[in-house]
Scaffold this active site. Sequence first.
Site, mmCIF file in Angstrom:
data_model
loop_
_atom_site.group_PDB
_atom_site.id
_atom_site.type_symbol
_atom_site.label_atom_id
_atom_site.label_comp_id
_atom_site.label_asym_id
_atom_site.label_seq_id
_atom_site.Cartn_x
_atom_site.Cartn_y
_atom_site.Cartn_z
ATOM 1 N N GLY A 12 38.935 46.842 36.807
ATOM 2 C CA GLY A 12 40.279 46.302 36.597
ATOM 3 C C GLY A 12 41.430 47.205 37.001
ATOM 4 N N SER A 13 41.196 48.127 37.942
ATOM 5 C CA SER A 13 42.333 48.985 38.341
ATOM 6 C C SER A 13 43.389 48.170 39.086
ATOM 7 C CB SER A 13 41.862 50.181 39.179
ATOM 8 O OG SER A 13 41.433 49.770 40.445
ATOM 9 N N ASN A 14 42.953 47.190 39.884
ATOM 10 C CA ASN A 14 43.946 46.322 40.543
ATOM 11 C C ASN A 14 44.676 45.462 39.518
ATOM 12 O OD1 ASN A 14 43.989 46.314 43.673
ATOM 13 N ND2 ASN A 14 41.831 46.595 43.134
ATOM 14 N N MET A 86 33.746 38.761 40.463
ATOM 15 C CA MET A 86 32.467 38.789 41.175
ATOM 16 C C MET A 86 31.780 37.428 41.310
ATOM 17 S SD MET A 86 32.359 41.865 41.994
ATOM 18 C CE MET A 86 30.675 42.039 42.541
ATOM 19 N N ASN A 103 42.804 36.373 46.719
ATOM 20 C CA ASN A 103 41.799 37.408 46.450
ATOM 21 C C ASN A 103 42.125 38.631 47.304
ATOM 22 O OD1 ASN A 103 39.303 38.550 45.490
ATOM 23 N ND2 ASN A 103 38.375 38.032 47.463
ATOM 24 N N HIS A 105 40.079 41.775 49.343
ATOM 25 C CA HIS A 105 38.767 42.244 49.807
ATOM 26 C C HIS A 105 38.943 43.653 50.376
ATOM 27 C CE1 HIS A 105 34.663 41.802 51.212
ATOM 28 N NE2 HIS A 105 35.044 42.374 52.342
ATOM 29 N N GLU A 143 35.970 27.636 48.731
ATOM 30 C CA GLU A 143 34.666 27.538 48.058
ATOM 31 C C GLU A 143 33.655 28.549 48.601
ATOM 32 O OE1 GLU A 143 36.551 24.874 48.673
ATOM 33 O OE2 GLU A 143 36.296 23.386 47.065
ATOM 34 N N ASP A 146 35.088 35.099 50.712
ATOM 35 C CA ASP A 146 35.912 35.813 51.709
ATOM 36 C C ASP A 146 36.267 34.961 52.917
ATOM 37 O OD1 ASP A 146 35.515 38.039 50.062
ATOM 38 O OD2 ASP A 146 33.663 38.553 51.103
ATOM 39 N N HIS A 172 41.302 51.866 47.419
ATOM 40 C CA HIS A 172 41.934 51.513 46.136
ATOM 41 C C HIS A 172 43.417 51.870 46.148
ATOM 42 C CE1 HIS A 172 38.245 50.686 43.574
ATOM 43 N NE2 HIS A 172 39.117 49.789 43.200
HETATM 44 C C1 GRF Z 1 38.490 46.137 44.772
HETATM 45 O O1 GRF Z 1 38.119 47.089 45.737
HETATM 46 C C2 GRF Z 1 38.712 44.795 45.394
HETATM 47 O O2 GRF Z 1 39.049 44.839 46.748
HETATM 48 C C3 GRF Z 1 37.378 44.126 45.277
HETATM 49 O O3 GRF Z 1 36.824 44.604 44.087
HETATM 50 C C4 GRF Z 1 37.379 45.878 43.781
HETATM 51 C C5 GRF Z 1 37.864 45.822 42.365
HETATM 52 O O4 GRF Z 1 38.291 47.078 41.893
HETATM 53 N N1 GRF Z 1 37.509 42.686 45.337
HETATM 54 P P1 GRF Z 1 39.034 47.162 40.500
HETATM 55 O O5 GRF Z 1 38.144 46.485 39.463
HETATM 56 O O6 GRF Z 1 40.343 46.477 40.632
HETATM 57 O O7 GRF Z 1 39.177 48.621 40.227
#
Ligand code: GRF
Length: 187
Positions: A12-14, A86, A103, A105, A143, A146, A172
């Site tokens: 969850g860093s994003n 995921m 999303n 990627h 659906e 990516d 990141h």
């Molecule tokens: C990120 O690298 C994102 O691109 C991918 O999953 C990773 C999630 O990282 N879809 P975090 O959980 O946000 O740290």
Amino acid sequence: MSNIAIFASGNGSNAEAIIKYFAEDSQDHVVLLLSNRRGAYALQRAANHGIESFVFDRQMLYDNTAELVAVLESHKVDLIVLAGFMMLMSTPIIELYRNRIVNIHPALLPKFGGKGMYGDHVHRAVIAACECESGITIHHVTEQYDDGATIFQARCPVAKDDTAESLAARIHTLEHEHYPRIIKQLL
Ligand code: GRF
């Protein structure tokens, strides 16, 4: 004024970068973090920032979506942001939020995307292919994994001695820098 819901399965860093960015915004807000994993650290991060969360299972996402839809609607969610989510998003949610699910990627799609291409699998494949650059892709969600139209890409170099870990760290940084502001632009 728009409400954002984040779906996250792991660290969850994003999610946290987005929560922090919109905490400073007077118009748009993160109203909910949803996860398919009860132990996801993303849930803890949301709680630390006073953001409500909701945990669901496979059946609630794919077969019996009424409760999940009700949660999104009761929070008046306008945009769904996937951040390390995921699972494949389900058709009922995609239909309800057509063109309003994005999303991120950790590579330059259409290369290094699709089923099984997540996390370190992506970075290992980039390094094995001797790519001299990688990056991030922010895209609409369909659906398939990516697959939706690209909204934004940013690039970074791949060093000769990069490991999956060092490349992941560089990616990141790019993600945290760009994902929140691209979401804001979309809104
Ligand atoms: C990120 O690298 C994102 O691109 C991918 O999953 C990773 C999630 O990282 N879809 P975090 O959980 O946000 O740290």
